[in-house]
Write a protein that holds these residues in place. Structure first.
Motif, mmCIF file in Angstrom:
data_model
loop_
_atom_site.group_PDB
_atom_site.id
_atom_site.type_symbol
_atom_site.label_atom_id
_atom_site.label_comp_id
_atom_site.label_asym_id
_atom_site.label_seq_id
_atom_site.Cartn_x
_atom_site.Cartn_y
_atom_site.Cartn_z
ATOM 1 N N ASP A 1 0.860 -1.189 0.000
ATOM 2 C CA ASP A 1 0.000 0.000 0.000
ATOM 3 C C ASP A 1 0.895 1.237 0.000
ATOM 4 N N THR A 2 1.121 1.802 -1.170
ATOM 5 C CA THR A 2 2.016 2.958 -1.320
ATOM 6 C C THR A 2 1.357 3.967 -2.254
ATOM 7 N N PRO A 3 0.439 4.765 -1.754
ATOM 8 C CA PRO A 3 -0.340 5.657 -2.620
ATOM 9 C C PRO A 3 0.486 6.726 -3.322
ATOM 10 N N LEU A 4 1.671 7.090 -2.789
ATOM 11 C CA LEU A 4 2.484 8.136 -3.407
ATOM 12 C C LEU A 4 3.699 7.588 -4.150
ATOM 13 N N LEU A 5 3.916 6.288 -4.145
ATOM 14 C CA LEU A 5 5.105 5.719 -4.777
ATOM 15 C C LEU A 5 5.122 6.039 -6.271
ATOM 16 N N ALA A 6 6.183 6.762 -6.696
ATOM 17 C CA ALA A 6 6.298 7.186 -8.091
ATOM 18 C C ALA A 6 7.309 6.359 -8.870
ATOM 19 N N ARG A 7 8.312 5.801 -8.178
ATOM 20 C CA ARG A 7 9.302 4.980 -8.895
ATOM 21 C C ARG A 7 9.761 3.814 -8.042
ATOM 22 N N LEU A 8 9.890 2.686 -8.708
ATOM 23 C CA LEU A 8 10.381 1.460 -8.091
ATOM 24 C C LEU A 8 11.506 0.939 -8.973
ATOM 25 N N CYS A 9 12.733 0.937 -8.424
ATOM 26 C CA CYS A 9 13.920 0.608 -9.199
ATOM 27 C C CYS A 9 14.559 -0.665 -8.666
ATOM 28 N N LEU A 10 14.864 -1.580 -9.561
ATOM 29 C CA LEU A 10 15.457 -2.864 -9.210
ATOM 30 C C LEU A 10 16.715 -3.047 -10.051
ATOM 31 N N PHE A 11 17.826 -3.325 -9.388
ATOM 32 C CA PHE A 11 19.083 -3.508 -10.106
ATOM 33 C C PHE A 11 19.696 -4.850 -9.710
ATOM 34 N N VAL A 12 19.990 -5.659 -10.717
ATOM 35 C CA VAL A 12 20.652 -6.958 -10.558
ATOM 36 C C VAL A 12 19.942 -7.803 -9.501
ATOM 37 N N PRO A 13 18.696 -8.188 -9.748
ATOM 38 C CA PRO A 13 18.001 -9.060 -8.785
ATOM 39 C C PRO A 13 18.525 -10.482 -8.860
ATOM 40 N N ARG A 14 18.279 -11.249 -7.825
ATOM 41 C CA ARG A 14 18.708 -12.635 -7.792
ATOM 42 C C ARG A 14 17.716 -13.515 -8.544
ATOM 43 N N ASN A 15 18.120 -14.745 -8.835
ATOM 44 C CA ASN A 15 17.254 -15.690 -9.541
ATOM 45 C C ASN A 15 15.994 -15.976 -8.724
ATOM 46 N N GLY A 16 14.863 -15.970 -9.419
ATOM 47 C CA GLY A 16 13.618 -16.349 -8.792
ATOM 48 C C GLY A 16 12.938 -15.269 -7.980
ATOM 49 N N VAL A 17 13.404 -14.048 -8.022
ATOM 50 C CA VAL A 17 12.775 -12.997 -7.232
ATOM 51 C C VAL A 17 11.361 -12.733 -7.759
ATOM 52 N N ARG A 18 10.449 -12.526 -6.833
ATOM 53 C CA ARG A 18 9.057 -12.232 -7.186
ATOM 54 C C ARG A 18 8.742 -10.787 -6.814
ATOM 55 N N ILE A 19 8.201 -10.061 -7.778
ATOM 56 C CA ILE A 19 7.747 -8.687 -7.544
ATOM 57 C C ILE A 19 6.224 -8.695 -7.605
ATOM 58 N N ARG A 20 5.613 -8.265 -6.517
ATOM 59 C CA ARG A 20 4.150 -8.236 -6.468
ATOM 60 C C ARG A 20 3.690 -6.805 -6.238
ATOM 61 N N ILE A 21 2.867 -6.313 -7.137
ATOM 62 C CA ILE A 21 2.324 -4.960 -7.027
ATOM 63 C C ILE A 21 0.849 -5.066 -6.665
ATOM 64 N N VAL A 22 0.529 -4.640 -5.437
ATOM 65 C CA VAL A 22 -0.848 -4.713 -4.956
ATOM 66 C C VAL A 22 -1.524 -3.355 -5.088
ATOM 67 N N CYS A 23 -0.884 -2.323 -4.506
ATOM 68 C CA CYS A 23 -1.487 -0.981 -4.538
ATOM 69 C C CYS A 23 -0.396 0.068 -4.704
ATOM 70 N N ALA A 24 -0.294 0.604 -5.914
ATOM 71 C CA ALA A 24 0.648 1.687 -6.209
ATOM 72 C C ALA A 24 0.043 2.534 -7.329
ATOM 73 N N PRO A 25 -1.023 3.276 -7.024
ATOM 74 C CA PRO A 25 -1.789 3.959 -8.072
ATOM 75 C C PRO A 25 -1.038 5.058 -8.794
ATOM 76 N N ASN A 26 0.066 5.565 -8.201
ATOM 77 C CA ASN A 26 0.821 6.649 -8.842
ATOM 78 C C ASN A 26 2.196 6.207 -9.334
ATOM 79 N N LEU A 27 2.391 4.901 -9.460
ATOM 80 C CA LEU A 27 3.680 4.393 -9.921
ATOM 81 C C LEU A 27 3.929 4.840 -11.354
ATOM 82 N N ARG A 28 5.009 5.620 -11.528
ATOM 83 C CA ARG A 28 5.292 6.209 -12.843
ATOM 84 C C ARG A 28 6.499 5.571 -13.520
ATOM 85 N N ALA A 29 7.526 5.205 -12.746
ATOM 86 C CA ALA A 29 8.746 4.624 -13.309
ATOM 87 C C ALA A 29 9.004 3.278 -12.645
#
Length: 442
Positions: A220-248
Protein backbone atom coordinates in the motif's frame (compact mmCIF):
# COMPACT_ATOMS: atom_id res chain seq x y z
CA UNK A 1 40.16 42.01 2.65
CA UNK A 2 39.51 45.56 3.85
CA UNK A 3 36.40 47.40 2.77
CA UNK A 4 38.29 50.49 1.49
CA UNK A 5 37.08 52.81 4.22
CA UNK A 6 40.15 52.52 6.36
CA UNK A 7 38.27 50.80 9.15
CA UNK A 8 40.13 47.53 8.65
CA UNK A 9 36.85 45.64 8.86
CA UNK A 10 36.75 42.79 6.35
CA UNK A 11 34.01 42.62 3.77
CA UNK A 12 33.18 39.10 4.91
CA UNK A 13 32.62 40.30 8.45
CA UNK A 14 30.13 42.84 7.13
CA UNK A 15 27.87 40.05 5.93
CA UNK A 16 24.80 39.03 7.91
CA UNK A 17 25.48 36.29 10.47
CA UNK A 18 23.13 33.87 8.72
CA UNK A 19 25.21 34.20 5.54
CA UNK A 20 28.45 33.70 7.50
CA UNK A 21 26.99 30.56 9.05
CA UNK A 22 26.15 29.29 5.56
CA UNK A 23 29.69 29.97 4.32
CA UNK A 24 31.27 28.08 7.21
CA UNK A 25 29.04 25.09 6.52
CA UNK A 26 31.02 24.44 3.32
CA UNK A 27 34.42 24.51 5.05
CA UNK A 28 36.19 21.39 6.31
CA UNK A 29 35.61 21.15 10.04
CA UNK A 30 39.24 21.98 10.91
CA UNK A 31 39.14 25.11 8.76
CA UNK A 32 35.74 26.11 10.13
CA UNK A 33 37.09 25.93 13.65
CA UNK A 34 40.15 27.93 12.60
CA UNK A 35 37.96 30.64 11.08
CA UNK A 36 37.55 32.09 14.56
CA UNK A 37 41.06 33.46 14.27
CA UNK A 38 40.33 35.47 11.14
CA UNK A 39 38.60 38.35 12.86
CA UNK A 40 37.06 39.28 16.19
CA UNK A 41 33.54 39.08 14.76
CA UNK A 42 34.15 35.50 13.64
CA UNK A 43 35.10 34.11 17.04
CA UNK A 44 31.57 33.11 17.93
CA UNK A 45 30.82 31.41 14.60
CA UNK A 46 32.39 28.02 15.28
CA UNK A 47 30.51 27.68 18.55
CA UNK A 48 27.16 28.95 17.33
CA UNK A 49 26.66 27.36 13.91
CA UNK A 50 25.20 23.84 13.58
CA UNK A 51 28.04 21.37 13.16
CA UNK A 52 28.81 19.85 9.75
CA UNK A 53 31.37 17.09 10.30
CA UNK A 54 32.74 15.02 7.42
CA UNK A 55 35.59 12.76 8.38
CA UNK A 56 36.80 12.50 4.77
CA UNK A 57 37.88 16.14 5.02
CA UNK A 58 40.11 15.41 8.01
CA UNK A 59 43.63 14.08 7.36
CA UNK A 60 43.48 10.31 7.83
CA UNK A 61 46.21 10.22 10.47
CA UNK A 62 44.26 12.68 12.65
CA UNK A 63 40.73 11.24 12.35
CA UNK A 64 40.86 8.97 15.39
CA UNK A 65 41.59 11.95 17.61
CA UNK A 66 39.75 14.77 15.83
CA UNK A 67 36.32 13.18 15.32
CA UNK A 68 35.61 12.40 19.01
CA UNK A 69 36.99 15.75 20.11
CA UNK A 70 34.88 17.75 17.65
CA UNK A 71 31.71 15.86 18.60
CA UNK A 72 32.41 16.40 22.29
CA UNK A 73 33.51 20.05 22.17
CA UNK A 74 30.97 21.56 19.82
CA UNK A 75 28.27 23.25 21.91
CA UNK A 76 25.63 23.62 19.21
CA UNK A 77 23.38 21.20 17.39
CA UNK A 78 24.62 18.88 14.64
CA UNK A 79 23.38 19.56 11.13
CA UNK A 80 25.31 16.73 9.47
CA UNK A 81 27.67 14.04 10.70
CA UNK A 82 29.16 12.16 7.75
CA UNK A 83 31.46 9.30 8.78
CA UNK A 84 32.15 7.00 5.81
CA UNK A 85 35.35 5.92 7.55
CA UNK A 86 33.83 5.29 10.97
CA UNK A 87 36.49 3.80 13.24
CA UNK A 88 34.45 2.71 16.19
CA UNK A 89 37.30 1.51 18.38
CA UNK A 90 38.66 5.03 18.80
CA UNK A 91 35.20 6.59 18.93
CA UNK A 92 34.06 4.18 21.66
CA UNK A 93 37.25 4.73 23.61
CA UNK A 94 37.35 8.52 23.43
CA UNK A 95 33.62 9.21 23.47
CA UNK A 96 31.62 6.20 24.76
CA UNK A 97 28.32 8.10 24.72
CA UNK A 98 28.60 9.17 21.06
CA UNK A 99 25.29 7.53 19.94
CA UNK A 100 23.33 9.36 22.65
CA UNK A 101 25.18 12.57 21.83
CA UNK A 102 23.94 12.39 18.23
CA UNK A 103 20.39 12.26 19.59
CA UNK A 104 20.86 15.05 22.14
CA UNK A 105 22.47 17.34 19.54
CA UNK A 106 19.47 17.04 17.21
CA UNK A 107 21.41 15.56 14.30
CA UNK A 108 19.60 16.10 10.99
CA UNK A 109 21.76 14.14 8.54
CA UNK A 110 23.78 11.08 9.52
CA UNK A 111 26.00 8.67 7.59
CA UNK A 112 27.64 5.83 9.49
CA UNK A 113 29.73 3.41 7.48
CA UNK A 114 31.43 0.93 9.77
CA UNK A 115 35.03 0.30 8.74
CA UNK A 116 35.68 -3.42 9.00
CA UNK A 117 39.17 -4.64 9.85
CA UNK A 118 39.87 -7.92 8.03
CA UNK A 119 41.01 -9.91 11.07
CA UNK A 120 37.82 -9.22 13.03
CA UNK A 121 35.75 -12.44 13.43
CA UNK A 122 32.33 -10.72 13.31
CA UNK A 123 32.57 -7.87 10.81
CA UNK A 124 29.03 -6.44 10.97
CA UNK A 125 28.72 -4.61 14.28
CA UNK A 126 25.44 -4.10 16.11
CA UNK A 127 23.96 -0.68 15.35
CA UNK A 128 23.51 1.41 18.51
CA UNK A 129 19.80 1.50 19.32
CA UNK A 130 19.93 5.24 20.08
CA UNK A 131 20.45 5.93 16.36
CA UNK A 132 16.98 4.54 15.68
CA UNK A 133 15.43 6.88 18.23
CA UNK A 134 16.99 10.09 16.93
CA UNK A 135 13.76 11.94 16.27
CA UNK A 136 15.51 14.88 14.57
CA UNK A 137 16.98 12.79 11.74
CA UNK A 138 15.89 13.72 8.22
CA UNK A 139 18.44 11.67 6.27
CA UNK A 140 20.07 8.43 7.43
CA UNK A 141 22.64 6.27 5.63
CA UNK A 142 23.91 3.07 7.26
CA UNK A 143 26.58 0.81 5.82
CA UNK A 144 27.78 -2.54 7.21
CA UNK A 145 25.78 -2.92 10.42
CA UNK A 146 23.59 -5.49 12.09
CA UNK A 147 20.13 -4.20 12.95
CA UNK A 148 19.23 -4.45 16.68
CA UNK A 149 16.23 -6.77 16.54
CA UNK A 150 13.13 -5.77 18.48
CA UNK A 151 14.35 -2.23 19.15
CA UNK A 152 11.79 0.54 19.46
CA UNK A 153 12.16 2.87 16.48
CA UNK A 154 11.17 6.54 16.45
CA UNK A 155 12.06 8.48 13.29
CA UNK A 156 9.22 10.98 12.83
CA UNK A 157 11.17 13.36 10.53
CA UNK A 158 13.12 10.87 8.44
CA UNK A 159 12.70 11.49 4.71
CA UNK A 160 15.60 9.53 3.19
CA UNK A 161 16.85 6.12 4.31
CA UNK A 162 19.74 4.23 2.71
CA UNK A 163 20.74 0.80 4.02
CA UNK A 164 23.82 -0.90 2.59
CA UNK A 165 25.05 -4.33 3.73
CA UNK A 166 22.68 -4.37 6.69
CA UNK A 167 21.83 -7.57 8.50
CA UNK A 168 18.17 -7.38 9.47
CA UNK A 169 15.03 -9.46 9.58
CA UNK A 170 11.96 -9.02 7.40
CA UNK A 171 9.89 -7.88 10.38
CA UNK A 172 12.46 -5.37 11.66
CA UNK A 173 12.68 -3.73 8.24
CA UNK A 174 8.91 -3.49 8.01
CA UNK A 175 8.78 -1.96 11.51
CA UNK A 176 11.48 0.55 10.56
CA UNK A 177 9.49 1.73 7.54
CA UNK A 178 6.31 1.94 9.63
CA UNK A 179 8.12 4.07 12.24
CA UNK A 180 9.11 6.62 9.57
CA UNK A 181 5.79 8.33 8.75
CA UNK A 182 7.23 10.96 6.35
CA UNK A 183 9.76 8.70 4.59
CA UNK A 184 10.03 9.60 0.90
CA UNK A 185 13.07 7.72 -0.41
CA UNK A 186 14.23 4.21 0.50
CA UNK A 187 17.36 2.49 -0.85
CA UNK A 188 18.19 -1.11 0.05
CA UNK A 189 21.52 -2.31 -1.33
CA UNK A 190 23.11 -5.71 -0.58
CA UNK A 191 20.88 -6.34 2.43
CA UNK A 192 19.78 -9.57 4.09
CA UNK A 193 15.93 -9.53 4.24
CA UNK A 194 14.34 -12.21 2.07
CA UNK A 195 10.94 -10.55 1.98
CA UNK A 196 10.43 -6.80 1.67
CA UNK A 197 6.95 -5.38 2.16
CA UNK A 198 6.44 -1.75 1.27
CA UNK A 199 3.59 -0.17 3.20
CA UNK A 200 3.90 3.61 3.51
CA UNK A 201 1.60 6.58 2.99
CA UNK A 202 4.55 8.89 2.22
CA UNK A 203 7.05 6.79 0.23
CA UNK A 204 7.77 8.19 -3.23
CA UNK A 205 10.84 6.21 -4.34
CA UNK A 206 12.12 2.73 -3.52
CA UNK A 207 15.28 1.06 -4.81
CA UNK A 208 16.48 -2.49 -4.28
CA UNK A 209 19.91 -3.22 -5.70
CA UNK A 210 22.41 -6.09 -5.76
CA UNK A 211 20.18 -7.80 -3.24
CA UNK A 212 19.27 -11.28 -2.03
CA UNK A 213 15.60 -10.32 -1.71
CA UNK A 214 13.36 -13.18 -2.81
CA UNK A 215 10.06 -11.32 -2.73
CA UNK A 216 9.24 -7.62 -2.92
CA UNK A 217 5.61 -6.71 -2.30
CA UNK A 218 4.24 -3.23 -2.86
CA UNK A 219 1.39 -3.51 -0.39
CA UNK A 220 0.00 0.00 0.00
CA UNK A 221 2.02 2.96 -1.32
CA UNK A 222 -0.34 5.66 -2.62
CA UNK A 223 2.48 8.14 -3.41
CA UNK A 224 5.10 5.72 -4.78
CA UNK A 225 6.30 7.19 -8.09
CA UNK A 226 9.30 4.98 -8.90
CA UNK A 227 10.38 1.46 -8.09
CA UNK A 228 13.92 0.61 -9.20
CA UNK A 229 15.46 -2.86 -9.21
CA UNK A 230 19.08 -3.51 -10.11
CA UNK A 231 20.65 -6.96 -10.56
CA UNK A 232 18.00 -9.06 -8.78
CA UNK A 233 18.71 -12.64 -7.79
CA UNK A 234 17.25 -15.69 -9.54
CA UNK A 235 13.62 -16.35 -8.79
CA UNK A 236 12.77 -13.00 -7.23
CA UNK A 237 9.06 -12.23 -7.19
CA UNK A 238 7.75 -8.69 -7.54
CA UNK A 239 4.15 -8.24 -6.47
CA UNK A 240 2.32 -4.96 -7.03
CA UNK A 241 -0.85 -4.71 -4.96
CA UNK A 242 -1.49 -0.98 -4.54
CA UNK A 243 0.65 1.69 -6.21
CA UNK A 244 -1.79 3.96 -8.07
CA UNK A 245 0.82 6.65 -8.84
CA UNK A 246 3.68 4.39 -9.92
CA UNK A 247 5.29 6.21 -12.84
CA UNK A 248 8.75 4.62 -13.31
CA UNK A 249 9.43 0.90 -12.96
CA UNK A 250 12.45 -1.24 -13.78
CA UNK A 251 14.53 -3.20 -14.41
CA UNK A 252 12.09 -6.11 -14.80
CA UNK A 253 14.37 -8.98 -15.75
CA UNK A 254 12.76 -11.67 -17.91
CA UNK A 255 15.58 -14.07 -16.95
CA UNK A 256 14.98 -14.21 -13.21
CA UNK A 257 11.92 -12.23 -12.23
CA UNK A 258 8.36 -13.33 -11.59
CA UNK A 259 5.90 -10.44 -11.86
CA UNK A 260 2.60 -10.55 -10.01
CA UNK A 261 0.03 -7.78 -10.30
CA UNK A 262 -2.73 -8.08 -7.76
CA UNK A 263 -3.52 -11.78 -7.49
CA UNK A 264 -2.41 -12.67 -11.02
CA UNK A 265 1.05 -13.85 -12.08
CA UNK A 266 2.18 -12.60 -15.49
CA UNK A 267 3.09 -15.54 -17.72
CA UNK A 268 4.53 -15.83 -21.22
CA UNK A 269 1.86 -18.34 -22.29
CA UNK A 270 -1.17 -16.41 -21.05
CA UNK A 271 -2.74 -13.23 -22.38
CA UNK A 272 -2.71 -10.24 -20.07
CA UNK A 273 -6.09 -9.37 -18.55
CA UNK A 274 -7.51 -6.16 -17.13
CA UNK A 275 -6.43 -7.26 -13.65
CA UNK A 276 -2.75 -7.38 -14.67
CA UNK A 277 -2.51 -3.89 -16.15
CA UNK A 278 -0.74 -0.96 -14.46
CA UNK A 279 -1.85 2.12 -16.46
CA UNK A 280 0.08 4.69 -14.39
CA UNK A 281 3.57 3.58 -15.51
CA UNK A 282 5.12 5.98 -18.02
CA UNK A 283 8.80 4.94 -17.81
CA UNK A 284 9.56 1.23 -18.02
CA UNK A 285 12.90 -0.61 -18.02
CA UNK A 286 13.24 -4.28 -18.92
CA UNK A 287 16.12 -6.77 -19.20
CA UNK A 288 15.91 -9.59 -21.74
CA UNK A 289 18.17 -12.12 -23.43
CA UNK A 290 16.99 -11.84 -27.03
CA UNK A 291 18.59 -15.20 -27.77
CA UNK A 292 16.20 -17.10 -25.48
CA UNK A 293 12.73 -17.67 -26.95
CA UNK A 294 10.95 -17.92 -23.61
CA UNK A 295 12.41 -14.57 -22.61
CA UNK A 296 11.22 -12.69 -25.68
CA UNK A 297 7.74 -14.13 -25.08
CA UNK A 298 7.93 -12.87 -21.51
CA UNK A 299 9.14 -9.50 -22.82
CA UNK A 300 5.97 -9.21 -24.88
CA UNK A 301 3.84 -10.16 -21.86
CA UNK A 302 5.54 -7.58 -19.65
CA UNK A 303 4.99 -4.87 -22.26
CA UNK A 304 1.27 -5.66 -22.38
CA UNK A 305 0.99 -4.98 -18.64
CA UNK A 306 1.95 -1.32 -19.07
CA UNK A 307 -0.19 0.13 -21.89
CA UNK A 308 0.66 3.81 -21.33
CA UNK A 309 4.47 3.68 -21.34
CA UNK A 310 6.01 6.55 -23.29
CA UNK A 311 9.70 5.95 -22.42
CA UNK A 312 11.01 2.39 -22.77
CA UNK A 313 14.45 1.12 -21.77
CA UNK A 314 15.48 -2.39 -22.78
CA UNK A 315 18.74 -3.88 -21.57
CA UNK A 316 20.00 -6.64 -23.84
CA UNK A 317 21.37 -9.37 -21.58
CA UNK A 318 24.49 -11.39 -22.22
CA UNK A 319 24.02 -14.71 -23.97
CA UNK A 320 25.22 -16.90 -21.14
CA UNK A 321 24.76 -20.55 -20.16
CA UNK A 322 20.97 -20.21 -20.34
CA UNK A 323 21.20 -20.27 -24.16
CA UNK A 324 21.30 -23.97 -24.99
CA UNK A 325 21.88 -25.82 -28.21
CA UNK A 326 18.18 -26.59 -28.66
CA UNK A 327 17.10 -22.92 -28.52
CA UNK A 328 15.12 -21.85 -31.61
CA UNK A 329 17.12 -20.09 -34.32
CA UNK A 330 16.83 -16.40 -35.08
CA UNK A 331 14.51 -17.31 -37.97
CA UNK A 332 12.10 -18.76 -35.41
CA UNK A 333 12.34 -15.56 -33.35
CA UNK A 334 11.71 -13.46 -36.47
CA UNK A 335 8.54 -15.46 -37.13
CA UNK A 336 7.37 -14.77 -33.57
CA UNK A 337 7.70 -10.99 -34.04
CA UNK A 338 5.97 -11.21 -37.44
CA UNK A 339 2.97 -13.11 -36.12
CA UNK A 340 2.51 -11.58 -32.66
CA UNK A 341 -0.63 -9.55 -32.06
CA UNK A 342 -0.11 -5.78 -31.61
CA UNK A 343 1.37 -4.55 -28.34
CA UNK A 344 -0.61 -1.46 -27.38
CA UNK A 345 2.11 0.61 -25.68
CA UNK A 346 4.55 0.11 -28.59
CA UNK A 347 1.96 0.91 -31.20
CA UNK A 348 0.27 3.90 -29.61
CA UNK A 349 2.34 5.38 -26.77
CA UNK A 350 6.10 4.83 -26.78
CA UNK A 351 7.83 8.01 -27.91
CA UNK A 352 11.34 7.31 -26.70
CA UNK A 353 13.19 3.99 -26.67
CA UNK A 354 16.70 3.15 -25.51
CA UNK A 355 18.33 -0.23 -26.17
CA UNK A 356 21.21 -0.73 -23.73
CA UNK A 357 24.18 -3.11 -24.18
CA UNK A 358 23.44 -3.69 -27.85
CA UNK A 359 25.85 -6.13 -29.54
CA UNK A 360 24.37 -6.32 -33.02
CA UNK A 361 23.08 -9.90 -32.78
CA UNK A 362 20.46 -10.94 -35.31
CA UNK A 363 17.86 -11.55 -32.59
CA UNK A 364 18.30 -7.96 -31.40
CA UNK A 365 17.71 -6.70 -34.94
CA UNK A 366 14.58 -8.83 -35.30
CA UNK A 367 13.08 -6.97 -32.36
CA UNK A 368 14.11 -3.61 -33.82
CA UNK A 369 12.41 -4.56 -37.10
CA UNK A 370 9.24 -5.25 -35.13
CA UNK A 371 9.56 -1.85 -33.44
CA UNK A 372 10.14 -0.13 -36.78
CA UNK A 373 6.98 -1.64 -38.23
CA UNK A 374 4.73 -1.00 -35.24
CA UNK A 375 5.86 2.01 -33.16
CA UNK A 376 3.60 4.66 -34.66
CA UNK A 377 4.41 7.36 -32.08
CA UNK A 378 8.16 6.77 -31.74
CA UNK A 379 10.19 9.99 -31.84
CA UNK A 380 13.58 8.83 -30.58
CA UNK A 381 15.48 5.53 -30.71
CA UNK A 382 18.90 5.38 -29.07
CA UNK A 383 20.94 2.21 -29.44
CA UNK A 384 23.72 2.15 -26.83
CA UNK A 385 26.49 -0.29 -27.72
CA UNK A 386 27.87 -2.91 -25.35
CA UNK A 387 31.44 -2.35 -24.22
CA UNK A 388 32.65 -5.51 -25.98
CA UNK A 389 32.11 -4.00 -29.45
CA UNK A 390 33.75 -0.65 -28.72
CA UNK A 391 37.17 -1.94 -29.76
CA UNK A 392 35.98 -3.12 -33.17
CA UNK A 393 35.46 -0.33 -35.69
CA UNK A 394 34.26 -2.90 -38.25
CA UNK A 395 31.54 -4.15 -35.91
CA UNK A 396 30.44 -0.60 -35.08
CA UNK A 397 30.18 0.28 -38.79
CA UNK A 398 28.29 -2.93 -39.48
CA UNK A 399 25.71 -2.07 -36.81
CA UNK A 400 25.38 1.47 -38.13
CA UNK A 401 24.71 0.16 -41.63
CA UNK A 402 22.02 -2.23 -40.42
CA UNK A 403 20.36 0.47 -38.33
CA UNK A 404 20.21 2.73 -41.36
CA UNK A 405 18.17 0.08 -43.15
CA UNK A 406 15.39 0.30 -40.58
CA UNK A 407 12.49 2.47 -41.69
CA UNK A 408 10.17 3.85 -39.05
CA UNK A 409 6.63 5.14 -39.63
CA UNK A 410 7.59 8.46 -38.00
CA UNK A 411 10.60 8.96 -40.33
CA UNK A 412 13.12 8.94 -37.49
CA UNK A 413 16.53 7.30 -37.60
CA UNK A 414 18.08 5.07 -34.98
CA UNK A 415 21.09 6.69 -33.32
CA UNK A 416 24.01 4.48 -32.21
CA UNK A 417 25.81 5.65 -29.08
CA UNK A 418 29.34 4.32 -28.90
CA UNK A 419 30.28 4.94 -25.28
CA UNK A 420 30.46 2.82 -22.13
CA UNK A 421 27.52 2.54 -19.76
CA UNK A 422 27.70 4.30 -16.41
CA UNK A 423 29.00 2.26 -13.48
CA UNK A 424 26.43 0.43 -11.38
CA UNK A 425 27.14 2.51 -8.24
CA UNK A 426 26.46 5.74 -10.12
CA UNK A 427 23.23 4.26 -11.51
CA UNK A 428 22.15 3.27 -8.01
CA UNK A 429 22.75 6.79 -6.70
CA UNK A 430 21.05 8.47 -9.62
CA UNK A 431 17.94 6.32 -9.55
CA UNK A 432 16.73 7.83 -6.27
CA UNK A 433 17.28 11.49 -7.18
CA UNK A 434 13.68 12.55 -7.59
CA UNK A 435 14.61 15.71 -9.50
CA UNK A 436 15.91 13.47 -12.32
CA UNK A 437 12.87 12.60 -14.38
CA UNK A 438 14.14 9.33 -15.89
CA UNK A 439 16.00 7.15 -13.35
CA UNK A 440 17.21 4.72 -16.06
CA UNK A 441 18.90 7.25 -18.36
CA UNK A 442 22.64 6.61 -18.38
Amino acid sequence: MADGTGSGRSRLSALHHDILHHIITYLPVTEAAGAAGLARDWRHLWRSYPLVLKDARIPEAARDAVVPRVLHDHPGNFRAVILPDCRLASLDRELPAWPRLLVDKRTEKLLLAYRWVMDQPNPARLLPADILRCDSLQELTLDFWTFPSGTEVLLPRLRTLTMVRIGTSDQDLESLIAASPVLQSLRLIVNSPKHVRLRSKSLMCALVGLSTVEELTVVDTPLLARLCLFVPRNGVRIRIVCAPNLRALGYLDTRVLKLQIGDSVVRSDRMVSASTVVPSVKILALTVNFGVFEEIKMLASFLRCFPNVDTLHIESALHGPSVTANEPTWEHHAKFWQEISPIFCLRSHVKKMVIHDFRGDQNEFEFLKFVAMNAEELQSLLVASHKEILSSADKVNEIKDELQCLQFPTSISAVLRVSPKAAILWRLRKACILTIDDPFEC
